[in-house]
Write a protein that holds these residues in place. Structure first.
Motif, PDB file in Angstrom:
ATOM      1  N   ILE A 169       0.785  -1.284  -0.104  1.00  0.00           N
ATOM      2  CA  ILE A 169       0.107  -0.161  -0.035  1.00  0.00           C
ATOM      3  C   ILE A 169       1.021   1.209   0.120  1.00  0.00           C
ATOM      4  O   ILE A 169       2.008   1.510   0.760  1.00  0.00           O
ATOM      5  CB  ILE A 169      -0.847  -0.135   1.151  1.00  0.00           C
ATOM      6  CG1 ILE A 169      -2.022  -1.152   1.147  1.00  0.00           C
ATOM      7  CG2 ILE A 169      -1.660   1.466   1.449  1.00  0.00           C
ATOM      8  CD1 ILE A 169      -2.904  -1.045   2.192  1.00  0.00           C
ATOM      9  N   THR A 170       0.539   2.206  -0.720  1.00  0.00           N
ATOM     10  CA  THR A 170       1.332   3.457  -0.818  1.00  0.00           C
ATOM     11  C   THR A 170       0.201   4.663  -0.320  1.00  0.00           C
ATOM     12  O   THR A 170      -0.797   4.609  -0.752  1.00  0.00           O
ATOM     13  CB  THR A 170       1.771   3.763  -2.271  1.00  0.00           C
ATOM     14  OG1 THR A 170       0.829   3.898  -3.002  1.00  0.00           O
ATOM     15  CG2 THR A 170       2.808   2.794  -2.876  1.00  0.00           C
ATOM     16  N   LEU A 171       0.841   5.692   0.324  1.00  0.00           N
ATOM     17  CA  LEU A 171       0.250   6.651   0.699  1.00  0.00           C
ATOM     18  C   LEU A 171       0.590   7.860   0.029  1.00  0.00           C
ATOM     19  O   LEU A 171       1.480   8.044  -0.553  1.00  0.00           O
ATOM     20  CB  LEU A 171       0.424   6.828   2.178  1.00  0.00           C
ATOM     21  CG  LEU A 171      -0.180   5.834   3.034  1.00  0.00           C
ATOM     22  CD1 LEU A 171       0.264   5.976   4.507  1.00  0.00           C
ATOM     23  CD2 LEU A 171      -1.756   5.575   2.985  1.00  0.00           C
ATOM     24  N   LEU A 218      -6.313  -3.079   6.542  1.00  0.00           N
ATOM     25  CA  LEU A 218      -6.178  -2.273   7.779  1.00  0.00           C
ATOM     26  C   LEU A 218      -4.605  -2.356   8.169  1.00  0.00           C
ATOM     27  O   LEU A 218      -3.906  -1.311   8.395  1.00  0.00           O
ATOM     28  CB  LEU A 218      -6.830  -2.847   8.918  1.00  0.00           C
ATOM     29  CG  LEU A 218      -6.588  -1.808  10.168  1.00  0.00           C
ATOM     30  CD1 LEU A 218      -7.076  -0.438   9.873  1.00  0.00           C
ATOM     31  CD2 LEU A 218      -7.598  -2.649  11.324  1.00  0.00           C
ATOM     32  N   SER A 219      -3.981  -3.737   8.194  1.00  0.00           N
ATOM     33  CA  SER A 219      -2.647  -3.759   8.634  1.00  0.00           C
ATOM     34  C   SER A 219      -1.584  -3.087   7.731  1.00  0.00           C
ATOM     35  O   SER A 219      -0.617  -2.506   8.287  1.00  0.00           O
ATOM     36  CB  SER A 219      -2.570  -5.047   9.085  1.00  0.00           C
ATOM     37  OG  SER A 219      -2.992  -5.729  10.262  1.00  0.00           O
ATOM     38  N   PRO A 220      -1.817  -3.181   6.483  1.00  0.00           N
ATOM     39  CA  PRO A 220      -0.969  -2.719   5.390  1.00  0.00           C
ATOM     40  C   PRO A 220      -0.950  -1.322   5.487  1.00  0.00           C
ATOM     41  O   PRO A 220       0.156  -0.453   5.131  1.00  0.00           O
ATOM     42  CB  PRO A 220      -1.237  -3.363   3.819  1.00  0.00           C
ATOM     43  CG  PRO A 220      -1.974  -4.574   4.526  1.00  0.00           C
ATOM     44  CD  PRO A 220      -2.661  -4.280   5.727  1.00  0.00           C
ATOM     45  N   GLY A 266       0.699   0.007   8.467  1.00  0.00           N
ATOM     46  CA  GLY A 266       2.406  -0.189   8.201  1.00  0.00           C
ATOM     47  C   GLY A 266       2.929   0.775   7.331  1.00  0.00           C
ATOM     48  O   GLY A 266       4.088   1.362   7.646  1.00  0.00           O
ATOM     49  N   ALA A 267       2.063   1.085   6.328  1.00  0.00           N
ATOM     50  CA  ALA A 267       2.394   2.120   5.494  1.00  0.00           C
ATOM     51  C   ALA A 267       2.658   3.595   6.286  1.00  0.00           C
ATOM     52  O   ALA A 267       3.836   4.286   5.988  1.00  0.00           O
ATOM     53  CB  ALA A 267       1.837   2.263   4.189  1.00  0.00           C
ATOM     54  N   ALA A 268       1.686   3.749   6.764  1.00  0.00           N
ATOM     55  CA  ALA A 268       1.692   5.104   7.841  1.00  0.00           C
ATOM     56  C   ALA A 268       2.797   5.304   8.789  1.00  0.00           C
ATOM     57  O   ALA A 268       3.533   6.089   8.970  1.00  0.00           O
ATOM     58  CB  ALA A 268       0.184   5.446   8.469  1.00  0.00           C
ATOM     59  N   SER A 299       1.280  12.213  12.502  1.00  0.00           N
ATOM     60  CA  SER A 299       1.807  12.446  13.927  1.00  0.00           C
ATOM     61  C   SER A 299       1.992  11.142  14.599  1.00  0.00           C
ATOM     62  O   SER A 299       1.408   9.865  14.224  1.00  0.00           O
ATOM     63  CB  SER A 299       0.782  13.285  14.893  1.00  0.00           C
ATOM     64  OG  SER A 299      -0.465  12.480  14.891  1.00  0.00           O
ATOM     65  N   ALA A 300       3.081  10.849  15.368  1.00  0.00           N
ATOM     66  CA  ALA A 300       3.319   9.660  15.776  1.00  0.00           C
ATOM     67  C   ALA A 300       2.360   9.326  16.785  1.00  0.00           C
ATOM     68  O   ALA A 300       2.168   8.052  16.923  1.00  0.00           O
ATOM     69  CB  ALA A 300       4.821   9.782  16.734  1.00  0.00           C
ATOM     70  N   SER A 301       1.743  10.052  17.459  1.00  0.00           N
ATOM     71  CA  SER A 301       0.582   9.735  18.450  1.00  0.00           C
ATOM     72  C   SER A 301      -0.427   9.004  17.670  1.00  0.00           C
ATOM     73  O   SER A 301      -1.003   8.227  18.299  1.00  0.00           O
ATOM     74  CB  SER A 301      -0.022  10.937  19.164  1.00  0.00           C
ATOM     75  OG  SER A 301      -0.473  12.077  18.011  1.00  0.00           O
ATOM     76  N   LEU A 302      -0.951   9.630  16.289  1.00  0.00           N
ATOM     77  CA  LEU A 302      -1.983   8.702  15.770  1.00  0.00           C
ATOM     78  C   LEU A 302      -1.378   7.214  15.584  1.00  0.00           C
ATOM     79  O   LEU A 302      -2.229   6.190  15.455  1.00  0.00           O
ATOM     80  CB  LEU A 302      -2.356   9.603  14.509  1.00  0.00           C
ATOM     81  CG  LEU A 302      -3.394   8.983  13.564  1.00  0.00           C
ATOM     82  CD1 LEU A 302      -4.822   8.514  14.488  1.00  0.00           C
ATOM     83  CD2 LEU A 302      -3.633   9.625  12.397  1.00  0.00           C
ATOM     84  N   ILE A 303      -0.188   7.170  14.919  1.00  0.00           N
ATOM     85  CA  ILE A 303       0.258   6.006  14.304  1.00  0.00           C
ATOM     86  C   ILE A 303       0.291   5.041  15.559  1.00  0.00           C
ATOM     87  O   ILE A 303       0.002   3.772  15.430  1.00  0.00           O
ATOM     88  CB  ILE A 303       1.647   5.981  13.826  1.00  0.00           C
ATOM     89  CG1 ILE A 303       1.728   7.208  12.457  1.00  0.00           C
ATOM     90  CG2 ILE A 303       2.129   4.791  13.365  1.00  0.00           C
ATOM     91  CD1 ILE A 303       0.684   6.993  11.301  1.00  0.00           C
ATOM     92  N   ALA A 304       0.662   5.484  16.657  1.00  0.00           N
ATOM     93  CA  ALA A 304       0.846   4.601  17.855  1.00  0.00           C
ATOM     94  C   ALA A 304      -0.349   3.915  18.326  1.00  0.00           C
ATOM     95  O   ALA A 304      -0.719   2.980  18.722  1.00  0.00           O
ATOM     96  CB  ALA A 304       1.527   5.435  18.918  1.00  0.00           C
ATOM     97  N   ASP A 305      -1.427   5.069  18.357  1.00  0.00           N
ATOM     98  CA  ASP A 305      -2.880   4.589  18.600  1.00  0.00           C
ATOM     99  C   ASP A 305      -3.426   3.654  17.601  1.00  0.00           C
ATOM    100  O   ASP A 305      -4.101   2.591  17.994  1.00  0.00           O
ATOM    101  CB  ASP A 305      -3.602   5.986  18.806  1.00  0.00           C
ATOM    102  CG  ASP A 305      -5.075   5.398  18.946  1.00  0.00           C
ATOM    103  OD1 ASP A 305      -5.312   5.188  20.180  1.00  0.00           O
ATOM    104  OD2 ASP A 305      -5.845   5.479  18.062  1.00  0.00           O
ATOM    105  N   LEU A 306      -3.196   3.708  16.280  1.00  0.00           N
ATOM    106  CA  LEU A 306      -3.596   2.839  15.360  1.00  0.00           C
ATOM    107  C   LEU A 306      -2.970   1.516  15.572  1.00  0.00           C
ATOM    108  O   LEU A 306      -3.731   0.389  15.153  1.00  0.00           O
ATOM    109  CB  LEU A 306      -3.196   3.447  13.948  1.00  0.00           C
ATOM    110  CG  LEU A 306      -4.142   4.702  13.203  1.00  0.00           C
ATOM    111  CD1 LEU A 306      -3.424   5.343  11.843  1.00  0.00           C
ATOM    112  CD2 LEU A 306      -5.553   4.528  13.455  1.00  0.00           C
ATOM    113  N   ALA A 307      -1.861   1.172  15.824  1.00  0.00           N
ATOM    114  CA  ALA A 307      -1.306   0.118  16.150  1.00  0.00           C
ATOM    115  C   ALA A 307      -2.132  -0.589  17.203  1.00  0.00           C
ATOM    116  O   ALA A 307      -2.244  -1.767  16.997  1.00  0.00           O
ATOM    117  CB  ALA A 307       0.202   0.153  16.466  1.00  0.00           C
ATOM    118  N   GLU A 308      -2.336   0.107  18.204  1.00  0.00           N
ATOM    119  CA  GLU A 308      -3.356  -0.757  19.017  1.00  0.00           C
ATOM    120  C   GLU A 308      -4.603  -1.005  18.594  1.00  0.00           C
ATOM    121  O   GLU A 308      -5.093  -2.205  18.837  1.00  0.00           O
ATOM    122  CB  GLU A 308      -3.385   0.359  20.421  1.00  0.00           C
ATOM    123  CG  GLU A 308      -2.105   0.741  20.946  1.00  0.00           C
ATOM    124  CD  GLU A 308      -1.330  -0.219  21.686  1.00  0.00           C
ATOM    125  OE1 GLU A 308      -1.905  -1.371  21.900  1.00  0.00           O
ATOM    126  OE2 GLU A 308      -0.102   0.030  21.673  1.00  0.00           O
TER     127      GLU A 308
END
Length: 683
Positions: A309-311, A373-375, A378-380, A484-493
Motif C-alpha cells: 500500500i502506498t500513501l 487495515l494492517s498494511p 504499516g505504510a503510515a 503524527s506519531a501519536s496517531l500511528i501509535a494509537d492505530l497500532a493498538e
C-alpha cells in the motif's frame, strides 16, 4: 522474641534467621542479634493467605494497616535491651525466602544504619514489604503463605561482598564467584583465600550441597569479614528444549520457500481451534502470505503477488483517520458487530450464527484486516520516525490504560471496555480479559502497590482506541512527515484490538457450540471444526481433547527453527550476519521473542509469553511481575545481583550488564537472548 543464636529450628523466624543461627552454631563470624518472630507480624496485620482474600489489593491493605501505625513500646524496649548498639541493621526474615525451595532474593526489605530512635519505623518498613504485589505473586507461585520475622543486629559498616560457592546453573563446578560492586572474580574452590574459605564453611554450615549464596561485609579498616546472610543457591530450573524432529518440518522443507516462525505473536504451539482457523484462512487464499501450522507452531511465507500500500505524500492525520474508520466499519460488518457508545463493539443479542457461518465471517474479516487495515497502518508507520512511535505515550495501550487505572483516572470497568476482547495469547483457546478480569485487577494492583508514589495522571484525558482518534501533533513527530506519531501509535493498538475482536467472535461461537453439545469446559477448543459442526458425544470429545492437549504439551518441549528456507532449517545462532549486544550471562538457556521495553517499573504490569523484556535494571520485583515472559535483558546489574538471581529462580533467561540495550533495541524487534553466553542477537 528470640536470640538469633537459638532459632535454627524455629520456622516462625524465617529462612534468613535460621541460616544465620546455623552459622553462629558453626562458629562463623555473624553479628549477634535478636529475632522478632512472625507472630508479632500476624498480630499486627492478621494472617496473609495466597488466595487473594487478604493480599488483594496489597497497596490498599498496606496503607490501611500502616497509616499512623506504631510498634508496641514494650517490644521496642525489649529489642533495645538486647541490642544496644547506636546503629542497627533491621532485616527481613520471611518463611518463603533463603530456603532450598526458593530464595525470594530481594523481595523483602531491610534497613541498615538505623538509629535507635528510628527502630519502630524500620520494623514497620520490613513488615510492610511483605504486603507488596510482587511478594503476593511470588507466594502464589510457591503455593505458600506469607509470614515474616524481623532480625535486629548491630550495624557493621563496610563494603558488601557477594560470594557464590558454585556458579549459577553449575552445581558441580569447581569454582567460586566473588562480586564486589560491578567486578566479578572467578576463583577455584581449593583457593586458600580467607574469603573463599569462609564462604565454603558457610556452605557446609547451612547444608547447601549445591552451593551457597553468602553475603559478607568487609570493614573499611581492613578488619575481619562478617557474614550477614547465607542461603542455598537456587540454580536455573527451566527445561532445555529439544530440537524439533526433522520429519515434522518435511512439508516446509519440501515447499522450498522461506518460512518464518511467528514467534513474536505465537511462541507456543497453537490449540486445535486456532490451527483450524489458520487452515481455513490459508484454504481461502485471502491473505497476502501463506500460513501453516507445523505441529502447532505457526509459520508464514510471503507471496510474490502481495501488493504494498502506498500513501499520498501530503496525507494528513484527518485523511488517514477517515480511511481507517471506513475500513473499521467494513470489518465490523464482516463480523456482524454493532457499536454501542458505552460498551463498544459487540454482537447483536439475536445474532447467533452457527460455527460454520462464524468461521466464514472470520475469513471475510481476515481478508479486509490483512490486506487493508494492517498494511495501511504499516505504510503510515513507515512515514514516522520509529523512535517517535516507540517512545510516545499510548493512552489506548494496555500499559497506558493500567497506568491510568492505577492513579484513579479509570475504573476497572472502563479498562475492560477497551481491552476486554484481548487475551494474554493470540489463541482462541485462551480466555480474554473480560472473561478473567482478575488478571486486570492484579495488574492494576501491582501498578498501584509498587508505583503509585511515582505515577502521575497522564496528560491525555480521552481514550479512543476504537473510533475516531483526534491525534495531537506534538514534539514526537518526524519533521518530514505529515502524520503524527501519536496517531500511528494509537492505530497500532486499534489494529491489535480488531484482530482480538475477531478472535473472541469465534471463541464465543465455539463456547456456545460446546454448550449445545454438552461438552466439558474448554474441550471444544481442542477438537476439529468439522466434528463440532457435525456433532460429537461428550465422551469421545473428552478423549480426543485430552489427546490434543497432550500433543501440544509434547510440542511445547521442542525448539522450532526460526527459519526454514531452501531445504535448510536454521536459527539465530547460526546466522553470521546477526548483530549482537554482549553483556553478562545470567543463565537459563536461550529464548526468542519480541522486544518490549520497560522504561521503569511503571510498565511492569503485563507481559506475554513471547515478550523479551528490556529494562534499565532487573529488580526482583520486575522479575516476579513478568513471570511467563520469554527473557529479560538489562542494561545494568551483575550475575550475582538479586534481580538476576530471581530471574534464574523463576526460569527466565536473562542477560545483565548489556550496555545500551534499552537504547538500541526497539519495541517489536525480534531478538534471541542467549542467557548462557550473555548475548542478545538482533534478527
Amino acid at each position: 522474641m528470640h536470640s538469633l543464636a537459638d532459632v535454627a529450628d524455629d520456622p516462625r523466624c524465617g529462612g534468613k534467621a535460621r541460616g544465620l543461627a546455623k552459622l553462629i552454631a558453626a562458629g562463623q563470624p555473624v553479628p549477634p542479634g535478636i529475632v522478632i518472630d512472625s507472630r508479632a507480624f500476624a498480630s499486627f496485620v492478621g494472617p496473609l493467605t495466597i488466595d487473594g482474600t487478604s493480599t488483594e489489593p496489597n497497596h490498599d491493605l498496606s496503607h490501611r494497616l500502616f497509616a499512623g501505625a506504631t510498634v508496641p513500646p514494650a517490644l521496642l524496649d525489649e529489642v533495645r535491651r538486647h541490642v544496644a548498639a547506636p546503629l542497627l541493621a533491621v532485616r527481613s526474615s520471611a518463611t518463603i525466602e533463603d530456603a532450598a525451595a526458593g530464595a525470594g532474593a530481594g523481595l523483602f526489605s531491610s534497613k541498615t544504619a538505623v538509629a535507635q530512635d528510628q527502630l519502630a519505623g524500620a520494623i514497620l518498613f520490613v513488615w510492610q514489604s511483605a504486603l507488596s504485589a510482587a511478594v503476593a505473586a511470588y507466594a502464589r507461585r510457591r503455593d505458600a503463605a506469607v509470614e515474616i520475622a524481623v532480625i535486629v543486629q548491630p550495624f557493621i559498616e563496610g563494603e558488601p561482598i557477594t560470594v557464590y560457592t558454585r556458579p549459577p546453573g553449575a552445581p558441580a563446578a569447581d569454582e567460586v564467584l566473588v562480586q564486589r560492586g560491578s567486578s566479578l572474580e572467578r576463583i577455584s574452590r581449593i583457593s586458600a583465600q580467607w574469603m573463599v574459605c569462609l564462604a565454603l564453611r558457610a556452605e557446609a554450615a547451612i547444608g547447601a550441597t549445591d552451593g551457597a549464596d553468602v553475603e559478607m561485609i568487609q570493614p573499611p579498616d581492613g578488619g575481619p569479614l562478617t557474614i550477614v546472610q547465607a542461603r542455598p543457591i537456587i540454580h536455573p530450573t527451566k527445561a532445555r528444549r529439544m530440537p524439533m524432529p526433522a520429519p515434522l518440518l518435511a512439508a516446509l522443507v519440501a515447499d522450498g520457500r522461506k518460512w518464518t516462525w511467528d514467534v513474536t505473536h505465537n511462541p507456543d504451539p497453537l490449540s486445535v481451534a486456532q490451527a483450524e482457523l489458520v487452515e481455513r484462512v490459508e484454504r481461502a487464499g485471502v491473505a497476502p502470505f501463506s500460513l501453516r501450522s507445523c505441529s502447532g507452531y505457526l509459520y508464514s511465507a510471503a507471496l510474490d503477488s502481495a501488493m504494498a500500500i502506498t500513501l499520498p505524500e501530503n496525507i494528513t492525520d484527518d485523511d488517514l483517520e477517515v480511511r481507517v474508520t471506513d475500513i473499521e466499519q467494513r470489518l465490523a460488518s464482516a463480523l456482524g458487530l454493532l457499536h454501542h457508545p458505552e460498551f463498544g463493539w459487540h454482537s447483536a443479542t439475536e445474532d447467533r450464527p452457527g460455527l460454520d457461518e462464524a468461521v466464514a465471517r472470520y475469513v471475510a474479516f481476515y481478508k479486509i484486516w490483512t490486506n487493508e487495515l494492517s498494511p495501511l497502518i504499516g505504510a503510515a508507520r513507515r512515514r514516522v520516525a520509529h523512535h517517535d512511535v516507540a517512545t510516545i505515550e499510548r493512552p489506548s495501550s494496555i500499559e497506558g490504560l493500567l497506568k491510568r487505572a492505577a492513579v484513579g483516572e479509570l475504573t476497572i470497568v472502563e479498562v475492560l471496555k477497551h481491552v476486554g476482547d484481548l487475551a494474554p495469547a493470540w489463541d482462541v483457546a485462551v480466555p480474554t480479559y473480560s472473561e478473567n478480569p482478575r488478571l486486570i485487577l492484579e495488574a492494576v494492583s501491582r501498578a498501584r502497590a509498587l508505583l503509585a508514589p511515582h505515577l502521575s495522571p497522564l496528560e491525555t484525558t480521552e481514550i479512543r482506541p476504537q473510533r475516531s482518534f483526534s491525534a495531537k501533533r506534538g514534539a514526537a513527530q518526524d519533521a518530514a512527515s505529515t502524520l503524527s506519531a501519536s496517531l500511528i501509535a494509537d492505530l497500532a493498538e486499534r489494529d491489535d484490538q480488531w484482530f482480538a475482536r475477531a478472535q473472541f467472535f469465534v471463541r464465543s461461537r465455539l463456547m456456545f457450540r460446546g454448550i449445545e453439545l454438552g461438552l466439558e469446559k474448554d474441550d471444544v477448543y481442542w477438537l476439529p471444526f468439522d466434528e463440532l459442526i457435525a456433532g460429537i458425544d461428550a465422551d469421545t470429545a473428552r478423549r480426543r481433547a485430552a489427546g490434543a492437549r497432550a500433543a501440544m504439551a509434547r510440542a511445547a518441549q521442542w525448539d522450532p527453527p526460526l527459519v526454514v528456507h531452501g531445504g535448510i532449517a536454521s536459527d539465530a545462532t547460526r546466522d553470521p550476519s546477526a548483530r549482537e549486544l554482549r553483556g553478562v550471562a545470567g543463565g537459563v538457556g536461550r529464548a526468542v521473542g519480541r522486544v518490549v521495553r520497560y522504561a521503569s517499573l511503571a510498565s511492569a504490569v503485563m507481559a506475554k509469553p513471547g515478550d523479551v523484556i528490556v529494562a534499565r535494571a532487573i529488580t526482583p520485583a520486575l522479575a516476579v511481575m513478568v513471570i511467563g515472559c520469554a527473557a529479560i535483558v538489562s542494561e545494568t546489574g551483575g550475575l550475582l545481583d538479586h534481580g538476576a538471581a530471581m530471574a534464574r529462580e523463576l526460569g527466565i533467561p536473562c542477560v545483565v550488564g548489556c550496555t545500551d540495550a534499552w537504547r538500541v533495541l526497539e519495541d517489536g524487534a525480534l531478538v534471541e537472548v542467549d542467557g548462557d553466553a550473555g548475548v542478545v542477537r538482533m534478527r
